[in-house]
Design an enzyme around this catalytic site. Structure first.
Site, mmCIF file in Angstrom:
data_model
loop_
_atom_site.group_PDB
_atom_site.id
_atom_site.type_symbol
_atom_site.label_atom_id
_atom_site.label_comp_id
_atom_site.label_asym_id
_atom_site.label_seq_id
_atom_site.Cartn_x
_atom_site.Cartn_y
_atom_site.Cartn_z
ATOM 1 N N ARG A 199 0.822 -1.215 0.000
ATOM 2 C CA ARG A 199 0.000 0.000 0.000
ATOM 3 C C ARG A 199 0.859 1.269 0.000
ATOM 4 O O ARG A 199 0.406 2.306 -0.465
ATOM 5 C CB ARG A 199 -0.935 -0.002 1.210
ATOM 6 C CG ARG A 199 -2.153 -0.869 0.984
ATOM 7 C CD ARG A 199 -3.078 -0.843 2.169
ATOM 8 N NE ARG A 199 -4.395 -1.333 1.812
ATOM 9 C CZ ARG A 199 -5.323 -1.658 2.697
ATOM 10 N NH1 ARG A 199 -5.076 -1.534 3.990
ATOM 11 N NH2 ARG A 199 -6.503 -2.084 2.297
ATOM 12 N N LYS B 83 -15.783 -15.245 6.129
ATOM 13 C CA LYS B 83 -17.203 -15.099 6.421
ATOM 14 C C LYS B 83 -18.096 -14.908 5.198
ATOM 15 O O LYS B 83 -17.852 -14.033 4.376
ATOM 16 C CB LYS B 83 -17.399 -13.883 7.334
ATOM 17 C CG LYS B 83 -16.935 -14.116 8.751
ATOM 18 C CD LYS B 83 -16.936 -12.813 9.484
ATOM 19 C CE LYS B 83 -17.509 -12.959 10.890
ATOM 20 N NZ LYS B 83 -17.685 -11.624 11.481
ATOM 21 N N GLY C 248 -7.093 -6.667 0.701
ATOM 22 C CA GLY C 248 -5.863 -6.672 1.470
ATOM 23 C C GLY C 248 -5.296 -8.075 1.606
ATOM 24 O O GLY C 248 -4.133 -8.316 1.311
ATOM 25 N N GLY D 87 -12.545 -4.138 1.462
ATOM 26 C CA GLY D 87 -13.934 -3.713 1.575
ATOM 27 C C GLY D 87 -14.324 -2.734 0.473
ATOM 28 O O GLY D 87 -15.422 -2.819 -0.082
HETATM 29 C C1 3PG Z 1 -8.609 -1.766 4.991
HETATM 30 O O1 3PG Z 1 -7.569 -2.255 5.409
HETATM 31 O O2 3PG Z 1 -9.569 -2.457 4.643
HETATM 32 C C2 3PG Z 1 -8.675 -0.286 4.848
HETATM 33 O O3 3PG Z 1 -7.469 0.314 5.190
HETATM 34 C C3 3PG Z 1 -9.827 0.256 5.660
HETATM 35 O O4 3PG Z 1 -9.612 -0.013 7.012
HETATM 36 P P1 3PG Z 1 -10.867 -0.193 7.983
HETATM 37 O O5 3PG Z 1 -11.561 -1.433 7.539
HETATM 38 O O6 3PG Z 1 -10.281 -0.267 9.357
HETATM 39 O O7 3PG Z 1 -11.738 1.042 7.803
#
Ligand code: 3PG
Ligand code: MG
Length: 399
Positions: free
Chosen positions: A41, A206, A356, A380
């Site tokens: 990242r 999940k 990720g 997400g």
């Molecule tokens: C992630 O790693 O999915 C993003 O950096 C967002 O982080 P978060 O899910 O803690 O908002």
């Protein structure tokens, strides 16, 4: 999409101007040593930062790291990230000990043209993630006061209605950075008219996290391959016993109805690697998916499943993959993820890795990142984009 871009900003004069760049530098850290275990990242945001440095801007980078609870917590400091960012940029990065306080103000004030500062973790401030508009607004005012323009390059966080991605752009001239643009362009191909066959591979632990995206994807895809921890709830929905594997009992009915509506598009494992315990050295065997012994836990998809998935991927023209096929962090249970990743890498297709964990898996397994068309920095965020949701961070750039 009506969004101004970094190139638009660069076409104006940015030399000597303070530019706030929201990045997603939420990188995994080793729990023992605090070392960055995957800097993907950080590298992903270099094109934007490099262009601003080149143009002589005073670059002020901000990000979250982990989920601290609105106050400073040394375990989530961005300081190690400042070091790594400086190495990658080839110039020191000035680190502010706070986000909008004295240290931030003096660090920014001390920047020469073309220099870069990194502010401390945004989430050390309760205003960053607050649901209260006024509290977010007050924090946004403080952040905006540090800069003359705003660049969003934090694709991994655009699905969050957080101050730094949603409220700050309303207060400054704002543009999308190179990473955000590329991500939106690639994911837009998938939601538009992808070349067919279009095959999606989903894993991870999940079903409940993936339900919305499964619903959105089913009508669009030709094949949906399901592995990882979530496959056991589907196997249960088929009437199989899954031993002590991960199971979301309350999702079984939903999975059954998805299978009914899927017209045979959903492919589930036919064999799994079942172990005595969730441990790297646990005794384990490959068993049929309908024959998981009651005391054993499924930790990976089996070789026959990998072969079947690989065959489906071989003919694909477009592939999206999110979520590992097993506990790839343990060598004994990494074969499924590796096999599927290799099949995707070898396919003659437009291939997108989202998330990720799957992106980290590609690098942790030593696979060639160049073998994929695109590795998304958003987990997400990429799923919500594919669901067709409005992403607050993107909407904020459109206004
Ligand atoms: C992630 O790693 O999915 C993003 O950096 C967002 O982080 P978060 O899910 O803690 O908002
Ligand atoms: Mg996340």
């Amino acid at each position: 999409m009506n969004i101004r871009t970094l190139d638009d900003l660069l076409a104006e004069e940015v030399k000597g101007r303070r530019v706030l760049v929201r990045a997603d530098l939420n990188v995994p850290l080793d729990k023992q040593t605090g070392q960055i275990t995957d800097d993907g990242r950080i590298r992903a945001v270099l094109p934007t930062l490099g262009a601003l440095v080149q143009a002589g801007a005073k670059v002020v980078v901000c990000s979250h790291l982990g989920r601290p609870k609105g106050s400073p917590d040394p375990a989530f400091s961005l300081r190690p990230v400042a070091g790594r960012l400086g190495e990658l940029l080839g110039a020191p990065v000035h680190f502010a000990e706070d986000t909008v306080g004295d240290s931030a103000r003096s660090t920014v004030a001390g920047l020469a043209d073309g220099q870069v500062a990194l502010l401390e973790n945004l989430r050390f401030n309760p205003g960053e993630t607050s649901k209260d508009e006024a509290q977010r607004g007050a924090f946004a005012d403080q952040l905006a006061a540090l800069a003359d323009a705003y660049v969003d390059d934090a694709f991994g966080a655009v699905h969050r209605r957080h101050t730094s991605v949603y409220d700050v752009p309303a207060r400054l001239p704002h543009v999308a950075g190179r990473l955000v643009l590329r991500e939106v362009e690639v994911l837009g191909t998938l939601t538009g008219e992808p070349d067919r066959p279009y095959v999606v591979v989903l894993g991870g632990s999940k079903v409940s996290d993936k339900l919305a995206v499964i619903e959105a994807l089913l009508p669009k895809v030709d094949r949906l391959l399901v592995g990882g921890g979530m496959c056991f709830t589907f196997l249960r929905a088929q009437g199989y016993e899954v031993g002590s594997s991960l199971l979301e009992e309350e999702m079984v009915e939903t999975c059954r109805s998805l299978l009914e509506r899927a017209d045979g598009k959903i492919m589930l494992p036919v064999d799994v690697v079942a172990a005595d315990a969730f441990a790297p050295d646990a005794p384990h065997d490959t068993v049929r998916a309908d024959g998981i012994p009651s005391k054993r836990v499924g930790l990976d998809i089996g070789p026959e499943t990998v072969a079947g998935f690989a065959a489906a991927l071989r003919g694909a023209r477009t592939i999206f993959w999110n979520g590992p096929m097993g506990v790839f962090e343990m060598a004994a249970f990494a074969h499924g993820t590796r096999g599927v990743a290799e099949a995707i890498a070898n396919a003659d297709a437009f291939t997108v890795v989202g998330g990720g964990d799957s992106a980290a898996a590609v690098r942790a397994l030593g696979l060639d990142e160049q073998a994929f068309s695109h590795i998304s920095t958003g987990g997400g965020a990429s799923l919500e984009y594919l669901e067709g949701k409005t992403l607050p961070g993107i909407a904020a750039l459109e206004n």
